[in-house]
Design a protein around this motif. Structure first.
Motif, PDB file in Angstrom:
ATOM      1  N   ILE A   1       0.935  -1.208  -0.097  1.00 10.57           N
ATOM      2  CA  ILE A   1       0.065  -0.055  -0.054  1.00 10.57           C
ATOM      3  C   ILE A   1       0.955   1.168   0.029  1.00 10.57           C
ATOM      4  N   THR A   2       0.680   2.129  -0.871  1.00  8.35           N
ATOM      5  CA  THR A   2       1.254   3.527  -0.805  1.00  8.35           C
ATOM      6  C   THR A   2       0.465   4.600  -0.272  1.00  8.35           C
ATOM      7  N   SER A   3      -0.615   4.349   0.263  1.00  8.60           N
ATOM      8  CA  SER A   3      -1.659   5.468   0.967  1.00  8.60           C
ATOM      9  C   SER A   3      -2.345   4.621   2.001  1.00  8.60           C
ATOM     10  N   GLN A   4      -2.360   5.704   3.304  1.00  4.21           N
ATOM     11  CA  GLN A   4      -3.327   5.184   4.223  1.00  4.21           C
ATOM     12  C   GLN A   4      -4.899   5.006   3.767  1.00  4.21           C
ATOM     13  N   ASN A   5      -5.281   5.468   2.648  1.00  3.90           N
ATOM     14  CA  ASN A   5      -6.628   5.290   2.155  1.00  3.90           C
ATOM     15  C   ASN A   5      -6.787   3.869   1.590  1.00  3.90           C
TER      16      ASN A   5
ATOM     17  N   ILE B   1      -5.913   1.533   3.940  1.00  4.43           N
ATOM     18  CA  ILE B   1      -6.035   0.674   4.830  1.00  4.43           C
ATOM     19  C   ILE B   1      -7.326   0.163   5.285  1.00  4.43           C
TER      20      ILE B   1
ATOM     21  N   CYS C   1       4.677  -0.817   2.891  1.00  8.73           N
ATOM     22  CA  CYS C   1       4.139   0.381   2.824  1.00  8.73           C
ATOM     23  C   CYS C   1       5.042   1.631   2.456  1.00  8.73           C
TER      24      CYS C   1
ATOM     25  N   THR D   1       1.472   6.110   7.134  1.00 17.17           N
ATOM     26  CA  THR D   1       0.525   4.870   6.860  1.00 17.17           C
ATOM     27  C   THR D   1       1.170   3.789   7.742  1.00 17.17           C
TER      28      THR D   1
ATOM     29  N   SER E   1      -0.522   4.240  11.045  1.00 20.21           N
ATOM     30  CA  SER E   1      -1.751   3.805  11.040  1.00 20.21           C
ATOM     31  C   SER E   1      -1.857   2.218  11.042  1.00 20.21           C
ATOM     32  N   LEU E   2      -1.116   1.439  10.484  1.00 18.31           N
ATOM     33  CA  LEU E   2      -1.061   0.207  10.404  1.00 18.31           C
ATOM     34  C   LEU E   2      -0.713  -0.432  11.555  1.00 18.31           C
TER      35      LEU E   2
ATOM     36  N   CYS F   1      -4.543   0.124  -4.474  1.00 21.21           N
ATOM     37  CA  CYS F   1      -4.352   1.354  -4.569  1.00 21.21           C
ATOM     38  C   CYS F   1      -5.612   2.081  -5.343  1.00 21.21           C
TER      39      CYS F   1
ATOM     40  N   SER G   1       0.238  15.442  -1.890  1.00 19.16           N
ATOM     41  CA  SER G   1       0.111  14.539  -2.834  1.00 19.16           C
ATOM     42  C   SER G   1       0.295  15.281  -4.224  1.00 19.16           C
TER      43      SER G   1
END
Length: 218
Positions: free
Chosen positions: A50-54, A56, A71, A76, A79-80, A114, A159
């Motif tokens: 994953i490259t964004s916490q969106n 998750i 990640c 991020t 958050s994980l 993504c 971003s």
């Protein structure tokens, strides 16, 4: 204009206080709205990127199938970890993460969670090295095309897509300084703005601190 910051992301109460306590005025809004994409996935979730916490929420929905997570970004990663998922590798950007994975795990198959608007760099590296990568779109970003009739001393960007969206909505609005959370975002900002600075750490707080320092040094 001299002491004004526009954040293109809604800030927490403590982040707002971080700016206001310096005497600098602050405006903040969400330039990008995200919405999840419903999916019925039968993919292999052993190795997840994953490259964004969106991404998750989608990851958490399938956590029982996941073995390893990789990640981009400390935010991020934090958050994980709050959700008791500990990433194996944390990189500063997608290109660095791709290089780590193809070097260390050339025999693995990866699943990339993504957005529909994801950048090309990471998939391109995997394709070039002929390492299997399945992309799964789990969210989409929608730009809020808000224009401003004032010039801010600094605008913070989080971003590359946010930079493009702001520039499109505000073609004549040139902030004195564009403050970017990372190098990739800064490279995009440099196409629109003359004065671009990069936060020393890829966090919202450090991006704000970089903006404050830029204004105080002027």
């Amino acid at each position: 204009m001299k002491d004004s910051i526009l954040s293109t992301k809604i800030l927490t109460e403590s982040q707002v206080e971080l700016v206001l306590n310096t005497g600098i005025s602050l405006t903040h809004y969400d330039l990008l709205k995200t919405e999840p994409i419903h999916m019925d996935s039968t993919e292999n979730w052993d190795q997840v990127i994953i490259t964004s916490q969106n991404a998750i929420p989608a990851l958490l929905a399938h956590r029982k199938f996941i073995k390893n997570v990789y990640c981009v970004g400390e935010v991020t990663a934090v958050s994980l970890k709050k959700n008791e998922i500990h990433p194996i590798h944390i990189a500063n950007n997608a290109v660095d993460l791709a290089k780590i994975l193809i070097t260390n795990y050339p025999e693995k198959n990866f699943l990339y969670l993504c957005s529909e608007q994801r950048r090309d760099e990471l998939p391109a590296i995997f394709l070039q090295e002929k390492i299997p990568l399945i992309e799964l779109f789990v969210y989409r970003s929608i730009a809020v095309m808000k224009s401003f009739d004032r010039i801010f001393a600094a605008v913070t960007f989080y971003s590359p897509r946010g930079v493009h969206a702001f520039a499109k909505a505000n073609p004549h609005n040139k902030p004195l300084t564009a403050i970017c959370i990372g190098k990739t975002t800064a490279n995009t900002a440099a196409a629109y703005y003359k004065n671009v600075k990069i936060a020393t750490k890829q966090t919202i707080e450090n991006t704000l601190i970089t903006a404050i320092k830029a204004l105080r040094n002027d």
